[in-house]
Enzyme design. Structure first.
Site, PDB file in Angstrom:
ATOM      1  CG  ASP A  19      -0.167  -0.158   2.514  1.00 48.75           C
ATOM      2  OD1 ASP A  19       0.615   0.757   2.838  1.00 48.75           O
ATOM      3  OD2 ASP A  19      -0.324  -1.193   3.217  1.00 48.75           O
ATOM      4  CD  GLU A  28      18.127 -24.729 -15.977  1.00 50.06           C
ATOM      5  OE1 GLU A  28      16.913 -24.932 -16.006  1.00 50.06           O
ATOM      6  OE2 GLU A  28      18.903 -25.289 -15.142  1.00 50.06           O
TER       7      GLU A  28
END
Ligand code: GLA
Length: 725
Positions: free
Chosen positions: A532, A612
């Protein structure tokens, strides 16, 4: 002049694109006249045409005028007990009710400082503030309504301040940050962001009918379940057309946003601290300041609304020193090792991460006290030197020597019963007398209303952060509040516990972030349970969700994007199969989903093969190159996930990133076509293959996406804008 008195007692606030009008009427009630596009100088009071409505009583001073009822009129800050039966913005626990009437105004250059609360900052263009003074003659309570005006971002930042001018105590039982009445005449929609742990901020839209729709939290945090940011819309508002009013509370505690459509088809939005369980005592001379709520309106759809909120948050909310600072690509030990690590585990992760060109290692939960599971140790913030096989600083030095900065996880607000802190200070937790405490994740909540607790935590963590070379902190909060009782507060102040808790948290955040201003703080609450504007004032980034599944993340990040810009969103690449959903995805898919945020990793490098690792090096390079665009560019939602793909676009004056996941690949299908947004129509944009298209073409004809294969197929297209000579 953003704020003007346009006629006697009519106030007008103009931002770049919007106009807001208020009138102190003949009874000194603050009428809401208008919030919409500019009116060309027209005062919108002619819309206030009220008939005599049955069972809508009139206030005493209206005499025999049956048309003057507070139950039917549009108002700025309606109160309880005045004959307005709709939801109210403020009320007292007093049988005399609260009847606030206009007494005067002030126009301030700049903005007033709100002590102890996060707030919109003075930065960039100057702000102006309209203060409307209200008072209730009977209870002798006054209320100042603040309208801080940010013209450039089309924002009006509202809050209210109450004062008890009487000679005896009063109790506030409802104090909203804002109330906004919307004219009748068309259906109104409400968008909220709903969810749960691991599935936050799902876009939820409904049409309002007569009655009340509430979005709120009673958990002491803004919560995973609802977000303190909601949008009212017109009937047909889309991304690019129609009106929308966003309201975002700058607050992280229990809140409520109520939207009510009344019997006449008018709509009221009231937003602020959750009145449930709230009761605040004001002794004579004391005052109470509500948190702020930001109102932004767009008449060009949701996209423009989001762009305005993003700009405001970047310019005026996050800590200024992080506004232009590159953020590290990090690796977090949580999903790599959970609680099961020793020094070697950490150093292995560090060395392998350095080899993959990662900037920062975050040592997550488990490094302190007897914390080897989530049942013990919270509160005991002494380094577990046995587990780390040495001091923290010596470990940090080795991590630094490997080439990485060092960050650490903390959860200051909590304690386990199985901890020395709890054994020493059993009275430092929130708990109702005579009852056992409600447990959550086997932990109790420290009484942040008690300054002694806050001081203790400040000492512990400022020492940790100054004694050790730590450049990043993940501040977690892993349960909802339940017990509403503090041993520290007197009986008649127990209704203040949840808000005082939040004030204590803000105080600690304020002191700590000031004590170590260069440390980057990331907020977290079981992922995005406290995502928030209140937290963003202290922590420029917040871990968006504990769900790191890329497909799920596109839905969570889609909802998050309506108010919060991507630079505030913590998003990482994790392992496949995913630990939350079991879904298998390619590294490319995971990278595409994590890219619009503050990039990083939640995995054990040990499990990666050479290919990877090479891919990860490339991804980090790409992210670093794109970070300025992601952090400062304009963010557009190109699709909504309901269309079978989540695609976003981020553009600045030089580049355009088009990215996302296509959920399913259809056989025998044409390449998908998507229209881009916000480009310069005359400019030419070039893709990696040298294909040149005008901005106009890309915005009308669109872009053909690369062919995809499989599920959750990643798309990343970068266009460069050609420089004109
Ligand atoms: C919360 C956080 C996770 C992790 C754990 C540690 O769930 O969201 O990322 O830090 O706590 O206990």
């Amino acid at each position: 002049m953003a704020i003007q008195v346009i006629r006697d007692r009519i106030f007008q606030i103009e931002t770049e694109h919007t106009c807001y009008q208020i009138q102190a009427d003949r009874h000194n009630i603050l009428s809401h006249l208008w919030y919409g596009p500019k009116t060309g100088g027209q005062v919108m009071d002619y819309l206030q045409d009220y008939p005599d409505v049955g069972f809508a009583g009139s206030i005493a001073d209206a005499g025999n005028d049956r048309t003057y009822s507070l139950d039917t009129r549009l108002q700025e800050y309606p109160c309880e007990g005045t004959g307005d039966y709709r939801i109210s913005a403020a009320g007292l626990e007093d049988s005399r009710g609260l009847d606030l009437r206009y007494e005067g105004y002030e126009i301030l250059e700049g903005r007033p400082v709100l002590e102890g609360l996060p707030q919109i900052r003075e930065a960039g263009n100057p702000l102006q503030t309209l203060v409307l003074h209200l008072a209730d003659k009977v209870t002798e309570v006054t209320c100042d309504l603040f309208y801080v005006v940010d013209e450039e971002n089309d924002a009006i930042i509202r809050s209210a301040r109450f004062e008890n001018r009487s000679g005896r105590p009063v109790w506030l039982d409802r104090t909203a940050s804002l109330s906004l009445d919307v004219h009748h005449g068309e259906p109104v929609g409400l968008i909220t962001f709903t969810g749960k742990h691991n599935k936050e901020r799902q876009f939820t839209r409904r049409r309002l009918e007569q009655g009340i729709v509430s979005a709120g939290s009673t958990r002491g945090t803004s919560s995973h379940q609802q977000n303190p940011a909601v949008i009212l819309t017109g009937p047909d508002t889309t991304e690019t057309a129609g009106w929308a009013v966003g309201a975002m509370l700058v607050y992280s505690g229990s809140f409520r946003a109520d939207a009510e459509m009344d019997q006449l088809g008018q709509t009221r939005l009231v937003m602020g601290i959750n009145p449930y369980g709230f009761r605040w005592k004001l002794n004579p001379g004391e005052s109470f300041q509500t948190p702020e709520a930001v109102l932004i309106r767009s008449d060009e759809g949701l996209e423009v609304l989001s762009l305005r909120f993003h700009r405001l948050i970047r310019q005026r909310l996050i800590p200024p020193r992080f506004r232009n600072r590159p953020r590290p690509v990090l690796i977090n030990t949580w999903e790599a090792a959970y609680f099961n690590f020793d020094r070697k585990t950490i150093l292995d992760i560090a060395r392998q991460s350095a080899d993959m060109d990662i900037d920062l290692l975050v040592l997550d939960d488990g490094w302190f006290g007897s914390r080897n599971s989530d049942n013990a140790g919270l509160g005991d913030w002494e380094v577990n030197e046995k587990k780390l096989e040495g001091s923290l600083q010596s470990l940090i030095e080795e991590v630094n020597a490997a080439g990485l900065d060092f960050g650490i996880w903390i959860e200051p607000e909590m304690v386990n019963e199985d901890s020395n802190l709890y054994r020493t200070h059993p009275d430092w937790v929130l708990k109702a007398p005579g009852r056992g405490p409600v447990r959550g994740r086997n932990q109790l909540v420290l009484d942040m209303t008690n300054p002694e607790v806050v001081d203790h935590l400040f000492q512990v963590f400022s020492k940790l952060l100054t004694d050790n070379h730590i450049t990043y902190v993940k501040w977690d909060m892993n349960r909802s509040l339940a017990d509403r009782h503090s041993d520290h507060l007197p009986e008649d102040r127990q209704g203040e516990v949840h808000h005082r808790y939040m004030l204590g948290v803000y105080d600690l955040l304020d002191r700590l972030t000031k004590a170590v201003p260069d440390v980057l703080f990331e907020g977290c609450s079981g992922g995005g349970g406290r995502f928030d504007a209140g937290m963003l004032y202290y922590t420029p980034q917040i871990w968006c969700s504990d769900d790191t599944d890329p497909h799920e993340r596109t839905l969570i990040q889609y909802g998050t994007s309506f108010f919060y810009p991507p630079d505030t969103v913590g998003s990482h690449v994790s392992a496949s199969p995913n630990h939350q959903t079991g879904r298998r995805t390619s590294l490319d898919t995971r990278a595409a989903a994590a890219m619009p945020g503050t990039f990083g990793y939640e995995l054990d490098p040990e499990t990666l093969d050479d290919l990877e690792r090479e891919e990860i090096r490339g991804m980090n390079q790409l992210y670093r190159d794109l970070q300025p665009l992601i952090f400062h560019g304009r963010y557009y939602r190109l699709t909504n996930p309901g269309q079978g793909m989540a695609l976003w676009q981020i553009a600045d004056d030089d580049r355009v990133l088009v990215q996302g996941l296509v959920y399913e690949t259809e056989p025998n299908a044409l390449r998908r076509r998507v229209r881009l947004r916000g480009l310069d129509p005359k400019a030419v944009y070039r893709d990696a293959d040298g294909m040149r298209r005008t901005g106009q073409a890309l915005m009308t004809g669109g872009l053909l996406l690369p062919l995809t294969s499989g599920t959750d197929a990643p798309v990343t297209v970068i266009l460069e804008r050609e420089k004109t000579q």
